[in-house]
Scaffold this active site. Structure first.
Site, PDB file in Angstrom:
ATOM      1  N   HIS A   1     -36.967  25.155 -13.703  1.00 54.15           N
ATOM      2  CA  HIS A   1     -37.096  25.544 -15.118  1.00 54.15           C
ATOM      3  C   HIS A   1     -38.537  25.879 -15.525  1.00 54.15           C
ATOM      4  O   HIS A   1     -38.774  26.960 -16.058  1.00 54.15           O
ATOM      5  CB  HIS A   1     -36.524  24.407 -15.988  1.00 54.15           C
ATOM      6  CG  HIS A   1     -36.562  24.673 -17.467  1.00 54.15           C
ATOM      7  ND1 HIS A   1     -35.724  24.058 -18.363  1.00 54.15           N
ATOM      8  CD2 HIS A   1     -37.364  25.465 -18.231  1.00 54.15           C
ATOM      9  CE1 HIS A   1     -35.984  24.482 -19.591  1.00 54.15           C
ATOM     10  NE2 HIS A   1     -36.980  25.332 -19.538  1.00 54.15           N
TER      11      HIS A   1
ATOM     12  N   GLU B   1     -59.657  23.209  -7.024  1.00 55.35           N
ATOM     13  CA  GLU B   1     -59.861  22.844  -8.440  1.00 55.35           C
ATOM     14  C   GLU B   1     -58.897  21.763  -8.917  1.00 55.35           C
ATOM     15  O   GLU B   1     -59.165  21.050  -9.875  1.00 55.35           O
ATOM     16  CB  GLU B   1     -59.606  24.073  -9.340  1.00 55.35           C
ATOM     17  CG  GLU B   1     -60.654  25.142  -9.275  1.00 55.35           C
ATOM     18  CD  GLU B   1     -61.992  24.664  -9.776  1.00 55.35           C
ATOM     19  OE1 GLU B   1     -62.064  24.191 -10.914  1.00 55.35           O
ATOM     20  OE2 GLU B   1     -62.963  24.733  -9.000  1.00 55.35           O
TER      21      GLU B   1
ATOM     22  N   GLU C   1     -36.693  22.394 -27.730  1.00 55.56           N
ATOM     23  CA  GLU C   1     -37.339  21.363 -26.901  1.00 55.56           C
ATOM     24  C   GLU C   1     -38.124  20.370 -27.768  1.00 55.56           C
ATOM     25  O   GLU C   1     -38.995  19.659 -27.269  1.00 55.56           O
ATOM     26  CB  GLU C   1     -38.271  22.001 -25.859  1.00 55.56           C
ATOM     27  CG  GLU C   1     -37.606  22.965 -24.885  1.00 55.56           C
ATOM     28  CD  GLU C   1     -36.642  22.306 -23.897  1.00 55.56           C
ATOM     29  OE1 GLU C   1     -36.446  21.080 -23.965  1.00 55.56           O
ATOM     30  OE2 GLU C   1     -36.071  23.046 -23.063  1.00 55.56           O
TER      31      GLU C   1
END
Ligand code: 13P
Ligand code: ZN
Length: 269
Positions: A207, A166, A111
């Site tokens: 993914h 949050e 990647e």
């Protein structure tokens, strides 16, 4: 150098124990700041120059600690010199060479396009103040990309903001949604960098997720909060769906209270 290794050990160990990094899933890169950069001065290169898939002049001359392709994040704690490496980009931003690591032989993550192209954008958008990029496979974020119809950036961001109070503080610019693309491809790399130029998180459909930050803790923390929100969202769906949720008024009030600059366009969906 030891501090650098200790940091990546902590982050990779935490990722593995969270269940975000099965087998060789997930990868980490950290651009070296001035002090860490200097620590590798005089290291004889361990490889020749390897051409990058495209020129990246924004990161010319930079050095990065990057996890190795096919290596398990859970093994970094026991053998950092086998599972990570330090690469240096040439002065034109067209090639890289190995200075340290990937013992006995190896290469950076597949990647690398997403990491390096994102680092170009991160360096620019933070005026050289941010150094970390993480890609990982957390269950709930991935599950959400199967479970919810017609996801796109606005609807995904709103769903996460509503699922955990949050979120709007930790990622007020939202989460970019990227439809499925081939792992390791230039298309995925370019689309991720484009997303990261606007936001600090990008979800890869079916993914995983990518996050950036000033340091590994900040990048990890952003992903951690998004994953927790995704888990809450799935639990609510499994419990029969939300009977009430954080309203836009409440979300805007939280953002105002914590002085966050919101992407207002998210409320359009
Ligand atoms: P690498 O082993 O090449 O880092 O790939 C893992 C991964 O998560 C691909 O998307
Ligand atoms: Zn992956």
């Amino acid at each position: 150098m030891q501090k650098l290794i200790d940091e990546i050990k902590k982050t990779s160990g935490d990722m593995a124990r969270r269940g975000w990094a099965e087998s060789n899933g997930g990868n980490i890169s950290l651009r070296l700041n001035e002090e860490r950069f200097q620590a590798f001065n005089g290291f004889p290169p361990k490889s020749g120059w390897m051409k990058l898939p495209m020129a990246m002049p924004e990161i010319a001359g930079e050095r990065f600690l990057v996890t190795g392709t096919g290596r398990f994040l859970r093994n970094i704690e026991v053998a950092p010199e086998k599972n990570t490496g330090v690469i240096e980009i040439d002065q034109k931003g067209e090639a890289c060479q190995l200075l340290w690591g990937y013992e006995p032989a190896g290469a950076p993550t597949s990647e690398l396009p997403a990491h390096l192209l994102s680092h170009c954008r991160i360096k620019e958008k933070t005026n050289n103040q941010s150094f970390a990029f993480i890609h990982t496979h957390p269950n709930s974020v991935i599950a959400l990309t199967y479970a919810v119809a017609n996801l796109e950036t606005k609807s995904l961001t709103r769903l996460l903001w509503q699922s955990h109070a949050e979120c709007i503080v930790v990622f007020p610019q939202g989460v970019e949604f990227l439809p499925w693309m081939m792992a390791g491809s230039m298309d995925l790399g370019k689309a991720t960098a484009d997303a990261i130029s606007r936001r600090n998180l990008a979800v890869w459909q079916f993914h995983g997720i990518c996050g950036c930050g000033r340091n590994l803790d900040e990048a990890f923390g952003r992903i951690d909060v998004a994953e927790k929100a995704a888990e809450i969202c799935l639990r609510v769906m499994a419990a029969g769906g939300a009977k009430q949720t954080l309203s836009d008024v409440q979300l805007r009030a939280i953002a105002a209270n914590f002085k966050c600059s919101l992407d207002e366009a998210i409320f359009d969906c």
